[in-house]
Design a protein around this motif. Structure first.
Motif, short mmCIF file in Angstrom:
data_model
loop_
_atom_site.label_atom_id
_atom_site.label_comp_id
_atom_site.label_asym_id
_atom_site.label_seq_id
_atom_site.Cartn_x
_atom_site.Cartn_y
_atom_site.Cartn_z
N ARG A 94 22.23 13.19 13.06
CA ARG A 94 21.61 12.59 14.25
C ARG A 94 21.82 13.47 15.48
N GLY A 99 18.01 3.53 15.55
CA GLY A 99 18.14 2.80 14.29
C GLY A 99 19.50 2.18 14.08
N SER A 100 20.05 2.40 12.87
CA SER A 100 21.30 1.72 12.49
C SER A 100 22.48 2.18 13.36
N ASP A 175 16.66 12.11 14.28
CA ASP A 175 17.62 12.04 13.18
C ASP A 175 16.87 12.21 11.86
N LYS A 177 17.44 12.06 7.17
CA LYS A 177 18.26 11.84 5.98
C LYS A 177 17.99 12.95 4.97
N ARG A 200 13.19 10.83 11.99
CA ARG A 200 12.61 10.22 13.19
C ARG A 200 12.08 11.35 14.06
N ARG A 216 8.15 0.33 9.74
CA ARG A 216 9.33 -0.55 9.72
C ARG A 216 9.22 -1.63 10.80
N1 UDP Z 1 16.69 7.13 6.40
C1 UDP Z 1 16.07 7.34 5.18
N2 UDP Z 1 16.34 6.49 4.14
C2 UDP Z 1 17.22 5.47 4.24
C3 UDP Z 1 17.85 5.25 5.47
C4 UDP Z 1 17.57 6.09 6.53
O1 UDP Z 1 15.30 8.27 5.02
O2 UDP Z 1 17.43 4.76 3.24
C5 UDP Z 1 16.41 8.02 7.53
C6 UDP Z 1 15.61 7.33 8.63
O3 UDP Z 1 14.24 7.60 8.48
C7 UDP Z 1 16.14 7.97 9.88
C8 UDP Z 1 17.58 8.39 9.52
O4 UDP Z 1 17.64 8.40 8.11
O5 UDP Z 1 15.41 9.16 10.18
C9 UDP Z 1 18.62 7.46 10.08
O6 UDP Z 1 18.32 6.15 9.72
P1 UDP Z 1 19.23 4.92 10.20
O7 UDP Z 1 20.59 5.07 9.60
O8 UDP Z 1 19.15 4.80 11.66
O9 UDP Z 1 18.64 3.67 9.43
P2 UDP Z 1 17.39 2.74 9.70
O10 UDP Z 1 17.40 2.38 11.14
O11 UDP Z 1 16.20 3.56 9.27
O12 UDP Z 1 17.66 1.59 8.78
#
Ligand code: UDP
Length: 237
Positions: A94, A99-100, A175, A177, A200, A216
Motif C-alpha cells: 500500500r 479499503g480494509s 495499493d 495484491k 486500486r 465492489r
Molecule cells: N485485493 C485483491 N484480492 C483480495 C483482497 C484484496 O486483489 O482478496 C486487492 C485489492 O484490489 C486492493 C488491495 O488488494 O487493491 C488491498 O485490498 P484491501 O485489503 O484494502 O481489501 P478490500 O478493501 O479490497 O477488501
C-alpha cells in the motif's frame, strides 16, 4: 501450444494443462466476485483487459529484474505461464490508505503514507483470508523465512516499478495484491495477475476510481473504468 484438461477453475480464471508439464494455460473470465465470493457479477470485457494488462506489466517487471510466471500471450484471454506451486499468501502493498486498511485502523481513505507498507493474508477461503504476520506464516509452514524475505524484496521492487509507470499514465497506484509461486526447482516468481481486479487505481487529477472498487461499491461505470485504465496503459507502455 494446446489446452489439455482443465486443472482448476477459480473466481476469475480457468487453468489448463498443456503438453509441457512445466507450463500451463490460464484463461481469463468476465466473472467478478467480491467479499469472499458473496457478491457476484459480470464485467463485460474484463477477462481480455486483465489478461493483456497483466502480461504487459509482467513483461515490464521481468525487464526490471523481477522474475515472473509469464511465458507467452496466446490470445485475447489466454496466456501460457510457468507451472508454479502457489505460496498461500496474499501479499498486499500500500502507498495510500484505502479499503480494509482504512476500516481496520480508522484512517480516512486517501491518507498518503511516508513509505509503502506490506502485509500478508493467509489464502484460505474457509477462514476468510485472515491477516497474518511473517512469524505465523513460517509457523504454519506456508513459506520459509528466506522465501518471505525474497517475496518482500520483490514486492517492494514491483511497487517502485509500477508506481513510476502508472504516474506516467496519470494514475495513482494506491495499493495492490500480489501472489508468488515456486517453480519446480524452488525459485520464487511473481504469479497470478496484476489488473484492475487486484490493484486500486485512482485518476491522478480527479481521484476517480478506475478499478474493481466500482463493482465492489456499486459506483456504476465499471466497464468504462476498465476500458479507461487499459487505454491509459496502452498509450504509455
Ligand atoms: N485485493 C485483491 N484480492 C483480495 C483482497 C484484496 O486483489 O482478496 C486487492 C485489492 O484490489 C486492493 C488491495 O488488494 O487493491 C488491498 O485490498 P484491501 O485489503 O484494502 O481489501 P478490500 O478493501 O479490497 O477488501
Amino acid at each position: 501450444m494446446e489446452k489439455k484438461e482443465q486443472l482448476y477453475e477459480g473466481k476469475a480464471k480457468k487453468v489448463f494443462r498443456t503438453e509441457n508439464p512445466e507450463e500451463l494455460i490460464v484463461s481469463y473470465k468476465d466473472d467478478a466476485t467480491a467479499f469472499n465470493g458473496l457478491k457476484k457479477g459480470t464485467i463485460v470485457g474484463k477477462g481480455v483487459i486483465n489478461n493483456k494488462m497483466s502480461n504487459l506489466l509482467m513483461q515490464k517487471l521481468e525487464k526490471a529484474g523481477i522474475p515472473t510466471h509469464f511465458v507467452k500471450e496466446l490470445s485475447d484471454r489466454e496466456t501460457v505461464v510457468k507451472r508454479v506451486s502457489i505460496v498461500p499468501l496474499e501479499v498486499i502493498v500500500r502507498n495510500i490508505a484505502a479499503g480494509s486498511f482504512s476500516k481496520r485502523y480508522g484512517v480516512e481513505e486517501g491518507v498518503v503514507f511516508a513509505s509503502p507498507t506490506i502485509e500478508f493474508s493467509y489464502k484460505n477461503d474457509d477462514l476468510g483470508d485472515p491477516l497474518i504476520n511473517d512469524y505465523h506464516a513460517i509457523a504454519l509452514k506456508l513459506a520459509t523465512e528466506e522465501e518471505i524475505e525474497t517475496i518482500k524484496k520483490y514486492s517492494f521492487a514491483v511497487n517502485e516499478q509500477l508506481k513510476a509507470f502508472w504516474k506516467e499514465c496519470g494514475v495513482t497506484l494506491v495499493d495492490f495484491k500480489l501472489e508468488f509461486g515456486r517453480l519446480s526447482d524452488g525459485t520464487i516468481v511473481l504469479a497470478d495477475e496484476i489488473s484492475p481486479d487486484t490493484c486500486r487505481f485512482w485518476d491522478a487529477k480527479t481521484g476517480e476510481k478506475l478499478d474493481k472498487d466500482r463493482f465492489r461499491r456499486d459506483l456504476g461505470g465499471v466497464e468504462e473504468a476498465y476500458d479507461e485504465i487499459m487505454k491509459r496503459l496502452s498509450e504509455h507502455i
